[in-house]
Design a protein around this motif. Sequence first.
Motif, mmCIF file in Angstrom:
data_model
loop_
_atom_site.group_PDB
_atom_site.id
_atom_site.type_symbol
_atom_site.label_atom_id
_atom_site.label_comp_id
_atom_site.label_asym_id
_atom_site.label_seq_id
_atom_site.Cartn_x
_atom_site.Cartn_y
_atom_site.Cartn_z
ATOM 1 N N LEU A 21 -27.582 -0.101 57.677
ATOM 2 C CA LEU A 21 -28.922 -0.213 58.246
ATOM 3 C C LEU A 21 -29.802 0.966 57.836
ATOM 4 O O LEU A 21 -30.992 0.803 57.560
ATOM 5 N N GLN A 22 -29.193 2.141 57.790
ATOM 6 C CA GLN A 22 -29.947 3.340 57.395
ATOM 7 C C GLN A 22 -30.417 3.220 55.945
ATOM 8 O O GLN A 22 -31.567 3.525 55.635
ATOM 9 N N GLY A 23 -29.534 2.763 55.084
ATOM 10 C CA GLY A 23 -29.891 2.645 53.673
ATOM 11 C C GLY A 23 -30.873 1.529 53.388
ATOM 12 O O GLY A 23 -31.789 1.681 52.589
ATOM 13 N N ALA A 24 -30.695 0.400 54.044
ATOM 14 C CA ALA A 24 -31.535 -0.762 53.760
ATOM 15 C C ALA A 24 -32.890 -0.710 54.459
ATOM 16 O O ALA A 24 -33.903 -1.114 53.888
ATOM 17 N N PHE A 25 -32.897 -0.222 55.705
ATOM 18 C CA PHE A 25 -34.115 -0.323 56.501
ATOM 19 C C PHE A 25 -34.574 1.005 57.101
ATOM 20 O O PHE A 25 -35.508 1.028 57.904
ATOM 21 N N ASP A 26 -33.885 2.099 56.752
ATOM 22 C CA ASP A 26 -34.182 3.406 57.325
ATOM 23 C C ASP A 26 -34.158 3.343 58.854
ATOM 24 O O ASP A 26 -35.031 3.850 59.547
ATOM 25 N N TYR A 27 -33.119 2.676 59.379
ATOM 26 C CA TYR A 27 -32.977 2.465 60.819
ATOM 27 C C TYR A 27 -31.611 2.989 61.259
ATOM 28 O O TYR A 27 -30.578 2.571 60.741
ATOM 29 N N ASP A 28 -31.605 3.915 62.200
ATOM 30 C CA ASP A 28 -30.375 4.510 62.708
ATOM 31 C C ASP A 28 -30.042 3.866 64.051
ATOM 32 O O ASP A 28 -30.616 4.213 65.084
ATOM 33 N N LEU A 29 -29.119 2.927 64.044
ATOM 34 C CA LEU A 29 -28.748 2.186 65.250
ATOM 35 C C LEU A 29 -28.133 3.102 66.303
ATOM 36 O O LEU A 29 -28.433 2.967 67.492
#
Length: 78
Positions: A21-29
């Motif tokens: 998610l971090q790599g694809a969407f710059d989102y840290d779950l």
Amino acid sequence: MIFIRFIVLLLVIVGALNWGLQGAFDYDLVAYIAGGSTTSLARFIYILVGLAGIWAIGFFGCVCKEHNCCKNNDHQDN
């Protein structure tokens, strides 16, 4: 031992999904769930995931059935 392996696998999957998610969407779950990446809870989760990754290195020995760790009671062939 099976329970520990299950928890380790679960934490490694959480880490992999978080990195994806971090790599694809710059989102840290993890940061989202824990209320920020610098909170104590987030740091604790990151540490657990890292320790699980280190523990999971030992899983490479169980890839082939001839390895000694696969001949114990954790793996039953049916």
